[in-house]
Design an enzyme around this catalytic site. Structure first.
Site, PDB file in Angstrom:
ATOM      1  N   CYS A  26      52.958  38.155  38.075  1.00 37.37           N
ATOM      2  CA  CYS A  26      53.460  39.463  37.674  1.00 37.37           C
ATOM      3  C   CYS A  26      52.702  40.513  38.466  1.00 37.37           C
ATOM      4  O   CYS A  26      52.281  40.264  39.586  1.00 37.37           O
ATOM      5  CB  CYS A  26      53.326  39.662  36.165  1.00 37.37           C
ATOM      6  SG  CYS A  26      51.665  39.391  35.527  1.00 37.37           S
ATOM      7  N   HIS A 556      23.862  34.038  43.438  1.00 40.68           N
ATOM      8  CA  HIS A 556      24.757  34.394  44.535  1.00 40.68           C
ATOM      9  C   HIS A 556      23.985  35.235  45.555  1.00 40.68           C
ATOM     10  O   HIS A 556      23.608  36.364  45.285  1.00 40.68           O
ATOM     11  CB  HIS A 556      25.963  35.182  44.008  1.00 40.68           C
ATOM     12  CG  HIS A 556      27.051  35.381  45.019  1.00 40.68           C
ATOM     13  ND1 HIS A 556      26.969  36.307  46.033  1.00 40.68           N
ATOM     14  CD2 HIS A 556      28.244  34.751  45.184  1.00 40.68           C
ATOM     15  CE1 HIS A 556      28.064  36.262  46.768  1.00 40.68           C
ATOM     16  NE2 HIS A 556      28.853  35.326  46.269  1.00 40.68           N
TER      17      HIS A 556
END
Length: 635
Positions: A26, A556
């Site tokens: 969508c 990270h």
């Protein structure tokens, strides 16, 4: 990561192509219907760079990626076969689902692919409405053509639905279009239009009456027809000799289906649509204020779970039956109120990163796309989200009082205001402004809780014990990874920074989890506890660890360093390997990374936050040595 890398990771984490029954998207999310939901790693999907949220709702695994959904979807289609089936054709047995989820998932699966045409024609209808209201080009050929473009999707809707339903029910799309043509043929439509003139209401077919009805703009009849055909086609095909199938199967299927849909399925579907429309009309006529208030308040919550498409057929049926729908104004109020709430966060937050996110996502929400504001900003602080819901409820009730409605399906936002009407049009404008203002003011009144670094804090954090740095914990004691106190030590040496300063919204907005950032002074990452390496990315720029006590963290290194493809990184462990506190995990060349244009600020976040009340940081600034107390988890 870039769109192709994100698509590859998403595909892997949903269980690969063999686990996908269907894939749609969508405005902001990828929607997977999987053969086995258990094969999808929602936690890992949630942690992916570029993913705002991953959830299982309405029988679908939904991966929210924001405005780049078209690009990521295109990459996914490039990575998968045309029909998303395995080469040997094996299919897992159909999983049992809640009947309500089956219906909702089917509706979403059928209408999601049609959205671009619905929204495009709806916006053009808005242009035509505005031109007509201003009296410009009245009676001109230009205005006639603009009106024609705006009406295309609604007049020929059965054809659009036929193709999408055929994909959903896995049957022949061209025969599905033929079914739509049966409903839209002039014999039926012209006959229905001349009933008042001729008095003829039916056509005899072997003694059975075919009702003359107008099926343009209808939804349910063609869905029922394609659904029944999806079962009939393989049965017919099975009994026809192979060398005759190409001739006889489609002929027999159409000879059965066209009369069946005109005699039974079409009228039944039309009556169901009429009953739904009459029911909604009655609800709004009797308790309209309550209905509008409830829908306005809960619409953002429906968006969270991807359930907002469940009311799409009712909206279309209302437009087809009475020329407008009273459900869309509540959606308009909900979107604008969430925009106002995001602007409230923009004013309140001390974080420059959050200001940027709140401003941009609030602006996007004004135009009808609210997921970035909901997931990236308002839900992060919680209070703004519910402030927006309250504002939407008030305005939704107001719109019901003034009999607001919309005459086209378009993204509920400021560009579509021309499609809305009320007792007086000024009420639409007043309601729109009120939704933004109330969302903004309610957020200011409710406030947000964040620390000096601009990071959101909770009530648990406010009332918790002093930060870990004030506890009696020496570096040597920290090395033992204090299980009882849930203490995590620093895996590297450097300068502490709040996550809000990381130029990556996945971390700065705590979408990946809560934690802290460090600008390293040495290019080494050490194990902060005894445990196991849960994930080690091929590029070595990120590593996921799980402690013996269940704590899961992600380290990270840098921002967008995945683009280096492993350059400047060297790992000393493998995925699945057991580790002990103090083990060297990864080495990296800070100078080389910076020279290539990437910051080295390292995010250290707890990824299974749902198991803890909060995360406390030793400090939001200052230097820290590897092995010193860094984070403390509150059970």
């Amino acid at each position: 990561m870039n769109n192709k890398e994100l698509a590859q990771n998403v595909l892997e984490l949903v269980g690969g192509e063999r686990n996908i029954s269907s894939l749609t998207h969508c405005a902001t999310r990828l929607r997977f219907v999987l053969k086995e939901d258990r094969k999808a790693d929602l936690k890992a999907l949630d942690r992916l760079e570029g993913v705002l949220k991953a959830q299982n709702a309405g029988g679908q695994v939904q991966v929210v990626v924001g405005n780049k959904v078209d690009a990521v979807y295109a990459e996914l289609r490039n990575l998968t076969s045309e029909n998303l089936q395995s080469e040997d054709g094996d299919a897992a047995p159909k999983k049992k689902q809640n009947p309500v989820n089956v219906v909702l998932e089917t509706i979403a699966g059928i209408f999601t692919p049609v959205l671009p045409a619905l929204i495009g024609c709806g916006m053009i209808k808005c242009v035509a409405t505005v031109l007509a209201a201003l009296g410009w080009m009245e009676g001109s050929g230009f205005l006639s053509i603009v009106n024609m473009i705006g009406d295309l999707i609604f007049y020929f809707l059965p054809f659009f639905i036929a193709v999408s339903a055929a994909q959903k029910f896995k049957t022949n799309p061209y025969l599905a279009v033929a079914l739509a043509a049966g409903l839209m043929h002039p014999v039926i439509l012209d006959g229905a239009a001349k009933i008042a003139e001729t008095g003829v209401k039916t056509i005899d077919f072997l003694g059975m009456p075919i009702l003359l009805m107008k099926y343009s703009s209808s939804v349910i009849p063609i869905i029922l027809g394609v659904w029944v055909m999806s079962y009939l086609y393989p049965v017919v095909d099975k009994f026809i000799p192979k060398f005759l199938r190409v001739l006889l199967t489609p002929m027999i299927v159409l000879f059965i289906m066209i009369p069946l849909e005109l005699i039974v399925l079409g009228p039944v579907g039309s009556y169901i649509g009429t009953w739904l429309t009459d029911g909604i009309n009655y609800l709004y006529a009797t308790v309209g204020v309550l209905a509008g208030t409830i829908l306005g308040f809960f619409k953002p919550i429906m968006v969270m779970f991807g359930m907002h498409y469940a009311i799409m057929p009712i909206q279309i049926q209302q437009i087809a039956s009475i020329g407008s729908t009273m459900l869309l104004p509540a959606s308009l109020a909900a979107n604008l109120a969430q925009a106002g709430a995001a602007f409230g966060v923009f004013v309140l937050t001390k974080s420059n990163t959050m200001k940027s996110a709140a401003g941009s996502s609030g602006f996007t929400a004004l135009f009808g796309i609210t997921e970035p504001a909901i997931y990236g900003v308002n839900l992060r602080y919680k209070r703004p989200f519910f402030a927006g819901c309250a504002a939407a409820g008030i305005v939704g009730g107001f719109y019901s009082i003034v009999h607001a409605s919309a005459n086209a399906i378009a993204l509920p936002g400021v560009l579509a205001l021309g499609t809305y009407t009320a007792d007086r049009y000024v009420y639409i404008v007043i309601g729109s402004i009120a939704a933004v203002v109330l969302g903004f003011v309610f957020t200011l009144l409710a406030g947000i809780k964040e620390d000096a670094g601009g990071q959101a804090i909770t009530k648990a954090k406010k009332n918790a014990a002093p930060p870990a740095a004030t506890q009696d914990a020496t570096p040597s004691a920290s090395r033992a990874a204090d299980t009882a106190g849930m203490l995590i030590v620093s895996p590297m040496t450097g300068e502490i920074k709040p996550l809000a300063e990381v130029e990556d919204q996945a971390f700065s907005q705590e979408l990946m989890g809560k934690g802290i950032a460090i600008v390293p002074s040495e290019g080494r990452v050490y194990a902060p506890f005894d445990g196991v390496v849960e994930a080690l990315y091929r590029t070595k720029h990120a590593i996921g660890l799980k402690a013996a006590n269940g704590v899961e963290i992600l380290i990270h290194i840098g921002v967008n360093t995945v683009s280096l493809k492993g350059k400047h990184f060297k790992s000393y462990v493998e995925q699945g390997q057991s580790i002990q506190a103090g083990d060297l995990l990864v080495e990296f060349d800070s100078k080389g990374i910076i020279a290539d244009g990437y910051p080295t600020i390292t995010s250290i976040v707890v990824t299974n936050m749902q198991q803890f009340a909060d995360v406390l940081t030793a400090s939001d600034s200052g230097s820290i040595q590897e092995g010193e107390a860094l984070l403390k988890l509150i059970p």
